[in-house]
Design a protein around this motif. Structure first.
Motif, PDB file in Angstrom:
ATOM      1  N   THR A 127      -3.125   1.846  -7.392  1.00 41.65           N
ATOM      2  CA  THR A 127      -2.113   2.140  -8.392  1.00 41.65           C
ATOM      3  C   THR A 127      -0.872   2.687  -7.536  1.00 41.65           C
ATOM      4  OG1 THR A 127      -3.086   4.283  -8.508  1.00 41.65           O
ATOM      5  CG2 THR A 127      -3.493   2.530 -10.235  1.00 41.65           C
ATOM      6  N   ASP A 128      -1.072   3.172  -6.216  1.00 41.53           N
ATOM      7  CA  ASP A 128      -0.039   3.706  -5.404  1.00 41.53           C
ATOM      8  C   ASP A 128       0.457   2.344  -4.663  1.00 41.53           C
ATOM      9  OD1 ASP A 128      -0.314   6.271  -6.038  1.00 41.53           O
ATOM     10  OD2 ASP A 128      -1.991   6.677  -4.522  1.00 41.53           O
ATOM     11  N   ILE A 129      -0.273   1.328  -4.340  1.00 43.37           N
ATOM     12  CA  ILE A 129       0.431   0.272  -3.582  1.00 43.37           C
ATOM     13  C   ILE A 129       1.037  -0.203  -4.583  1.00 43.37           C
ATOM     14  CG2 ILE A 129      -0.236  -2.141  -2.672  1.00 43.37           C
ATOM     15  CD1 ILE A 129      -3.022  -0.701  -1.759  1.00 43.37           C
ATOM     16  N   ALA A 130       1.008  -0.414  -5.776  1.00 47.41           N
ATOM     17  CA  ALA A 130       1.603  -1.098  -6.885  1.00 47.41           C
ATOM     18  C   ALA A 130       3.165  -0.514  -6.866  1.00 47.41           C
ATOM     19  CB  ALA A 130       1.141  -0.943  -8.232  1.00 47.41           C
ATOM     20  N   LEU A 131       3.330   0.580  -6.793  1.00 49.17           N
ATOM     21  CA  LEU A 131       4.705   1.310  -6.490  1.00 49.17           C
ATOM     22  C   LEU A 131       5.529   0.689  -5.304  1.00 49.17           C
ATOM     23  CD1 LEU A 131       3.687   5.029  -7.482  1.00 49.17           C
ATOM     24  CD2 LEU A 131       4.539   3.280  -9.037  1.00 49.17           C
ATOM     25  N   CYS A 132       4.907   0.093  -4.442  1.00 48.22           N
ATOM     26  CA  CYS A 132       5.891  -0.093  -3.187  1.00 48.22           C
ATOM     27  C   CYS A 132       6.507  -1.594  -3.288  1.00 48.22           C
ATOM     28  CB  CYS A 132       4.884  -0.210  -2.293  1.00 48.22           C
ATOM     29  SG  CYS A 132       4.152   1.496  -1.776  1.00 48.22           S
ATOM     30  N   ALA A 133       7.293  -1.698  -2.453  1.00 50.82           N
ATOM     31  CA  ALA A 133       7.878  -3.058  -2.421  1.00 50.82           C
ATOM     32  C   ALA A 133       7.157  -4.193  -1.888  1.00 50.82           C
ATOM     33  CB  ALA A 133       9.432  -2.995  -1.531  1.00 50.82           C
ATOM     34  N   GLY A 134       6.183  -3.786  -1.170  1.00 58.09           N
ATOM     35  CA  GLY A 134       5.407  -4.748  -0.443  1.00 58.09           C
ATOM     36  C   GLY A 134       4.238  -4.103   0.223  1.00 58.09           C
ATOM     37  N   ILE A 135       3.559  -4.938   1.116  1.00 56.82           N
ATOM     38  CA  ILE A 135       2.366  -4.623   1.810  1.00 56.82           C
ATOM     39  C   ILE A 135       2.660  -5.022   3.385  1.00 56.82           C
ATOM     40  CG2 ILE A 135      -0.141  -4.999   2.417  1.00 56.82           C
ATOM     41  CD1 ILE A 135      -0.274  -5.473  -0.616  1.00 56.82           C
ATOM     42  N   THR A 136       2.247  -4.062   4.119  1.00 51.79           N
ATOM     43  CA  THR A 136       2.500  -4.246   5.533  1.00 51.79           C
ATOM     44  C   THR A 136       0.917  -4.201   6.202  1.00 51.79           C
ATOM     45  OG1 THR A 136       4.736  -3.099   5.915  1.00 51.79           O
ATOM     46  CG2 THR A 136       3.262  -3.434   8.053  1.00 51.79           C
ATOM     47  N   THR A 137       0.550  -5.456   6.913  1.00 53.19           N
ATOM     48  CA  THR A 137      -0.603  -5.419   7.297  1.00 53.19           C
ATOM     49  C   THR A 137      -0.652  -5.965   9.059  1.00 53.19           C
ATOM     50  OG1 THR A 137      -1.733  -6.328   5.298  1.00 53.19           O
ATOM     51  CG2 THR A 137      -2.870  -7.045   7.332  1.00 53.19           C
TER      52      THR A 137
END
Length: 262
Positions: A127-137
């Motif tokens: 749910t917190d990831i969904a608030l972000c503009a994207g994912i950094t891996t």
């Protein structure tokens, strides 16, 4: 060297004071200074963090503590969730180098940016990831993907630092800047409240995943402040229209009952 405000670093549910201190140390190494904590396990402040920071006291002295990731991100425009597991969200996935470039360009455009890191054991909530503009891996070897918190922060902040030192010309955003996370969350909650009233979340146990998917979908649109206001106006108009329909149905039922009683 271009003078830009570095990204904010947010640590969610960090467990050990030593890890917080180590993060402060690498932030200072690469020129970042604003650290935010979300519900640290052992509270704040913690003396062991200063001992581990090796003199990066200014980072720890300025720490702000929040009750939720949404609150910690409220005033930021572009935040990337740093995680090894995308966790079923259809969001852009970038390497630290690619993310640093986006953060650099957005910062040069006057936006406030940040990097979100999860706790040492559980990582980040979907749910917190969904608030972000994207994912950094971080592209580490799958044979041994264990990376501690300070290492993850160091890799991402190093990539930011290299851009600052190399000073590439920023790619400025065209058009209006995106809305802050505070405005976006307000829009999401408004939309979900009206969907709840309309019976959209059915069955009820699927509401968390449905809500998450909606937020990811809407987040990809990169709403401006004006677009958020327009969207909320549209939601309000739809809700009022539903209310008028329900009122008419109620009046009709009352009239029918009155006829039956005659």
């Amino acid at each position: 060297m271009i003078e830009l405000t570095p990204p904010v670093v947010i640590l969610d549910k960090s467990q050990m004071a030593e890890n917080i201190g180590a993060v402060a140390r690498v932030m200072a190494n690469f020129g970042l200074s604003e650290l935010r904590l979300v519900t640290p396990r052992d509270g704040w402040p913690q003396e062991r963090a200063w001992a581990m920071a090796s003199g990066a006291d200014w980072v720890l002295d300025g720490v702000r503590v929040f009750d939720s990731v949404a609150e910690a991100m409220a005033d930021l425009h572009t935040v990337f969730a740093t995680t090894a597991r995308p966790r079923e969200t259809r969001q852009p996935v970038r390497t630290p180098r690619e993310s640093a470039r986006v953060l650099y360009d957005d910062t040069a455009s006057g936006l406030k940016t940040g990097l979100l890191f999860g706790g040492e054991r559980a990582g980040l909530e979907t749910t917190d990831i969904a608030l972000c503009a994207g994912i950094t891996t971080i592209p580490i070897d799958p044979r041994h993907h264990s990376l501690n918190l300070a290492q993850a922060v160091a890799i991402n902040t190093y990539e930011w630092r290299t851009l600052i030192l190399d000073a590439p010309p920023p790619r400025f955003r065209e058009g209006e800047p995106p809305a802050s996370n505070e405005l976006l969350v307000g829009m999401y909650e408004h939309f979900e409240t009206e969907l709840e009233a309309g019976g959209f979340f059915h069955p009820p146990e699927k509401k968390p995943s449905m809500s998450q998917n909606l937020r990811v979908m809407l987040g990809r649109a990169a709403f401006t402040e004006q677009e958020v206001a327009t969207m909320r106006g549209a939601i309000h108009a739809l809700a009022k229209g539903r209310g008028r329909v329900l009122a008419k149905l109620a009046e009709k039922r009352v009239a029918e009952e009155a006829k039956k009683g005659e």
